[in-house]
Design a protein around this motif. Structure first.
Motif, PDB file in Angstrom:
ATOM      1  N   ARG A   5       0.909  -1.154  -0.008  1.00  0.00           N
ATOM      2  CA  ARG A   5      -0.210  -0.184  -0.074  1.00  0.00           C
ATOM      3  C   ARG A   5       0.887   1.390   0.076  1.00  0.00           C
ATOM      4  N   ASP A   6       1.908   1.353   0.869  1.00  0.00           N
ATOM      5  CA  ASP A   6       2.744   2.485   0.997  1.00  0.00           C
ATOM      6  C   ASP A   6       3.400   2.830  -0.594  1.00  0.00           C
ATOM      7  N   ARG A   7       3.818   1.717  -1.530  1.00  0.00           N
ATOM      8  CA  ARG A   7       4.176   2.261  -2.710  1.00  0.00           C
ATOM      9  C   ARG A   7       3.313   2.486  -3.633  1.00  0.00           C
ATOM     10  N   ALA A   8       1.938   1.971  -3.397  1.00  0.00           N
ATOM     11  CA  ALA A   8       0.721   2.263  -4.530  1.00  0.00           C
ATOM     12  C   ALA A   8       0.360   3.485  -4.366  1.00  0.00           C
ATOM     13  N   LYS A   9       0.476   4.400  -3.455  1.00  0.00           N
ATOM     14  CA  LYS A   9      -0.219   5.668  -3.129  1.00  0.00           C
ATOM     15  C   LYS A   9       0.277   6.771  -4.327  1.00  0.00           C
ATOM     16  N   ALA A  10       1.490   6.611  -4.419  1.00  0.00           N
ATOM     17  CA  ALA A  10       1.946   7.863  -5.353  1.00  0.00           C
ATOM     18  C   ALA A  10       3.306   7.238  -5.982  1.00  0.00           C
ATOM     19  N   VAL A  11       3.616   8.248  -7.149  1.00  0.00           N
ATOM     20  CA  VAL A  11       4.725   7.820  -7.621  1.00  0.00           C
ATOM     21  C   VAL A  11       5.980   8.300  -6.882  1.00  0.00           C
ATOM     22  N   VAL A  12       7.185   7.490  -6.611  1.00  0.00           N
ATOM     23  CA  VAL A  12       8.397   7.601  -6.028  1.00  0.00           C
ATOM     24  C   VAL A  12       9.327   7.743  -7.050  1.00  0.00           C
ATOM     25  N   THR A  13      10.019   8.963  -7.328  1.00  0.00           N
ATOM     26  CA  THR A  13      10.909   9.268  -8.431  1.00  0.00           C
ATOM     27  C   THR A  13      12.162   8.353  -8.582  1.00  0.00           C
ATOM     28  N   LYS A  14      12.940   8.224  -9.167  1.00  0.00           N
ATOM     29  CA  LYS A  14      13.953   7.438  -9.384  1.00  0.00           C
ATOM     30  C   LYS A  14      15.084   7.997  -8.790  1.00  0.00           C
ATOM     31  N   PRO A  15      15.406   9.570  -8.693  1.00  0.00           N
ATOM     32  CA  PRO A  15      16.158   9.950  -7.623  1.00  0.00           C
ATOM     33  C   PRO A  15      15.933   9.673  -6.053  1.00  0.00           C
ATOM     34  N   GLU A  16      14.695   9.643  -5.867  1.00  0.00           N
ATOM     35  CA  GLU A  16      14.289   9.258  -4.502  1.00  0.00           C
ATOM     36  C   GLU A  16      14.475   7.993  -4.399  1.00  0.00           C
ATOM     37  N   LEU A  17      14.170   7.026  -5.072  1.00  0.00           N
ATOM     38  CA  LEU A  17      14.598   5.694  -4.951  1.00  0.00           C
ATOM     39  C   LEU A  17      16.064   5.588  -4.558  1.00  0.00           C
ATOM     40  N   GLY A  18      16.627   6.282  -5.494  1.00  0.00           N
ATOM     41  CA  GLY A  18      18.191   6.189  -5.271  1.00  0.00           C
ATOM     42  C   GLY A  18      18.904   6.518  -3.964  1.00  0.00           C
ATOM     43  N   GLY A  71      22.271  13.188 -10.632  1.00  0.00           N
ATOM     44  CA  GLY A  71      23.158  14.040 -10.268  1.00  0.00           C
ATOM     45  C   GLY A  71      22.591  15.558 -10.305  1.00  0.00           C
ATOM     46  N   GLN A  72      21.302  15.801 -10.996  1.00  0.00           N
ATOM     47  CA  GLN A  72      20.811  17.069 -11.074  1.00  0.00           C
ATOM     48  C   GLN A  72      19.818  17.013 -10.106  1.00  0.00           C
ATOM     49  N   ASN A  73      19.344  15.924  -9.233  1.00  0.00           N
ATOM     50  CA  ASN A  73      18.617  16.184  -8.217  1.00  0.00           C
ATOM     51  C   ASN A  73      19.098  16.812  -6.887  1.00  0.00           C
ATOM     52  N   ARG A  74      18.829  17.895  -6.660  1.00  0.00           N
ATOM     53  CA  ARG A  74      19.399  18.692  -5.553  1.00  0.00           C
ATOM     54  C   ARG A  74      19.198  17.997  -4.239  1.00  0.00           C
ATOM     55  N   LYS A  75      17.845  17.417  -3.880  1.00  0.00           N
ATOM     56  CA  LYS A  75      17.596  16.851  -2.553  1.00  0.00           C
ATOM     57  C   LYS A  75      18.426  15.711  -2.337  1.00  0.00           C
ATOM     58  N   LEU A  76      18.903  14.986  -3.460  1.00  0.00           N
ATOM     59  CA  LEU A  76      19.762  13.654  -3.241  1.00  0.00           C
ATOM     60  C   LEU A  76      21.209  14.436  -3.011  1.00  0.00           C
ATOM     61  N   ARG A  77      21.479  15.312  -3.658  1.00  0.00           N
ATOM     62  CA  ARG A  77      22.963  16.198  -3.412  1.00  0.00           C
ATOM     63  C   ARG A  77      23.069  16.548  -1.941  1.00  0.00           C
ATOM     64  N   ALA A  78      21.925  16.992  -1.615  1.00  0.00           N
ATOM     65  CA  ALA A  78      21.766  17.771  -0.204  1.00  0.00           C
ATOM     66  C   ALA A  78      21.849  16.516   0.752  1.00  0.00           C
ATOM     67  N   ALA A  79      21.199  15.316   0.604  1.00  0.00           N
ATOM     68  CA  ALA A  79      21.316  14.143   1.622  1.00  0.00           C
ATOM     69  C   ALA A  79      22.611  13.864   1.560  1.00  0.00           C
ATOM     70  N   LEU A  80      23.595  13.775   0.703  1.00  0.00           N
ATOM     71  CA  LEU A  80      24.853  13.025   0.602  1.00  0.00           C
ATOM     72  C   LEU A  80      25.840  14.107   1.288  1.00  0.00           C
ATOM     73  N   GLU A  81      25.359  15.483   1.339  1.00  0.00           N
ATOM     74  CA  GLU A  81      26.149  16.493   1.925  1.00  0.00           C
ATOM     75  C   GLU A  81      26.083  16.159   3.371  1.00  0.00           C
ATOM     76  N   ARG A  82      24.774  16.394   3.730  1.00  0.00           N
ATOM     77  CA  ARG A  82      24.504  16.103   5.239  1.00  0.00           C
ATOM     78  C   ARG A  82      25.099  14.997   6.075  1.00  0.00           C
ATOM     79  N   HIS A  83      25.430  13.932   5.185  1.00  0.00           N
ATOM     80  CA  HIS A  83      25.982  12.758   5.732  1.00  0.00           C
ATOM     81  C   HIS A  83      27.389  12.516   5.460  1.00  0.00           C
ATOM     82  N   GLY A  84      28.203  13.837   5.146  1.00  0.00           N
ATOM     83  CA  GLY A  84      29.514  13.672   4.864  1.00  0.00           C
ATOM     84  C   GLY A  84      29.948  12.635   3.830  1.00  0.00           C
ATOM     85  N   LYS A  85      29.286  12.439   2.681  1.00  0.00           N
ATOM     86  CA  LYS A  85      29.628  11.471   1.725  1.00  0.00           C
ATOM     87  C   LYS A  85      29.986  12.600   0.392  1.00  0.00           C
TER      88      LYS A  85
END
Length: 409
Positions: A170-183, A207-221
């Motif tokens: 059910r949690d995956r059927a509700k809305a589209v989860v983008t590829k960057p978010e899956l990543g 690479g163009q997904n700013r939320k993904l880049r920000a998450a990596l920066e927060r975790h020191g990667k």
């Protein structure tokens, strides 16, 4: 090469490997079927579907193989976690690169979970296919697929009846989860599991997904991820502008370097870098870190520039950045070998749980193949070193992933 010795060695390694997985299967019958299924994925089965796997392991009908994928009590997620631990146990490296990428599985009809008309990188066209995002663990010693997530596009997410019929949670059927978010979720699972890695590499989808880049920066990667030419970047005192426009105004100095070995030897490009500021939810780079723009120029086509967003520790050399960028190709090799030799795309299942179970078993087979190739290469290297002159040390290259002496059922 002593073929008989190597067959016995690989068979012993397989039994040790399966011993780490056996407790996932509570009953004897699915445990033995899972063991045989993995050996079939590693064996000489022409088409690794339920019927041909069943014939290979000596079953007159595919009932037990189908039951393993459809109704037996075991967890694909738990198997994935054991495979990841196995890979880290043999290939673990604090400087490892986690590579994100998706691959397509071409399908007919409309019943297979996630199937839709969508872009398939394997053909470069829009195809009727399933698409899944994978995380590959890539080191100088070897590489393996350690996690995955099925992408559900607009024609699936939100369609409750269709998702219910395919067994989508059910949690995956509700809305589209983008590829960057899956990543991002794959990265987070990998990180919280304690997997050692220093870098993330990916193509421009991620690479163009700013939320993904920000998450990596927060975790020191660190990351070296491709971005499209119209991605916004800023270099003082020029202000924010498109990457391609900025590059045309910067006095870049290119250096020719190899980013790794290809089928025809070293993959040489001209590379340049510049200090920039990438738009991010965390603002400017933290103390001890820097944002860079890495530019790659083909030797034979100076106009064919490629751009990479970089987050790296201050003082990181271009040699390191080029190495990380080149290691992204490891995931393509993973896909090619996992499909051709381990049946990653040769399933005939339609629903959510059977799909995840087959993929988990396929990446388990590939992980064993990859780790065993690395172990064999290390043994052979040790033998060569024992007889080679002290200064005659071979260069480190990834071991080939073509099947070694095939396992017997």
């Amino acid at each position: 090469m002593d073929t008989l010795r190597d067959i016995k060695m690989w068979d012993s390694w397989f039994e040790d490997f399966f011993a780490t997985l056996a407790s996932l299967f509570c009953r004897v019958e699915p445990r033995l079927t899972a063991r045989a299924y993995l050996k079939a994925l590693l064996g000489t089965v022409e088409r690794k579907n339920s019927w041909q796997i069943s014939a290979y392991i000596g079953h007159g009908a595919p009932d037990r193989v189908k039951a393993l994928l459809r109704s037996a009590v075991w967890s694909a997620d738990a198997l994935r976690d054991r495979v990841r631990a196995f890979v880290v146990g043999h290939l673990g490296d604090p400087d490892a690169v986690l590579v994100l990428d998706e691959t397509a599985f071409l399908k007919k009809g409309a019943k297979s979970v996630g199937v839709a008309a969508q872009y398939a990188g394997i053909t470069g066209n829009t195809e009727n296919c399933q698409v899944a995002v994978f995380a590959a663990y890539v080191t100088t010693a070897g590489r393996a697929l350690i996690d995955f997530a099925l992408y559900l596009g607009k024609t699936w997410a939100g369609d409750r009846e269709r998702c219910k019929e395919a067994g989508v949670p059910r949690d995956r059927a509700k809305a589209v989860v983008t590829k960057p978010e899956l990543g991002r979720r794959l990265i987070e699972r990998t990180r919280t599991a304690g997997v050692p890695f220093a870098w993330v590499a990916a193509d421009s989808v991620y690479g163009q997904n700013r939320k993904l880049r920000a998450a990596l920066e927060r975790h020191g990667k660190g990351y070296v991820m491709a971005v499209p030419c119209d991605e916004t970047v800023e270099a003082r005192p020029l202000g924010p502008m498109r990457v391609d426009q900025l590059v045309s105004r910067l006095p870049l100095v290119f250096e020719r370097r190899s980013c790794g070995q290809g089928a025809k030897g070293g993959r040489y490009y001209d590379w340049a870098q510049a200090e920039v500021a990438w738009p991010s939810a965390v603002g400017s780079a933290r103390t001890g870190w820097q944002h860079l723009l890495l530019v790659r120029r083909p030797v034979s086509d100076p106009a064919g520039l490629a751009y990479f967003a970089v987050h790296a520790r201050t003082g990181t050399t271009m040699t390191t950045l080029v190495r990380v960028a080149g290691m992204r190709w490891g995931v393509e090799d993973c896909f090619e070998t996992a499909k051709s030799d381990c049946g990653l795309d040769q399933y005939e299942v339609r629903k959510w749980e059977p799909w995840h179970r087959h993929i988990a078993l396929a990446i388990a087979a590939f992980a064993f193949l990859s780790v065993s190739a690395t172990r064999t290469a290390r043994l052979n290297d040790a033998r060569e070193r024992a007889t080679a002159p002290p200064d005659d040390q071979p260069a480190i290259v990834w071991p080939p992933l073509t099947p070694h002496p095939l396992l017997n059922v």
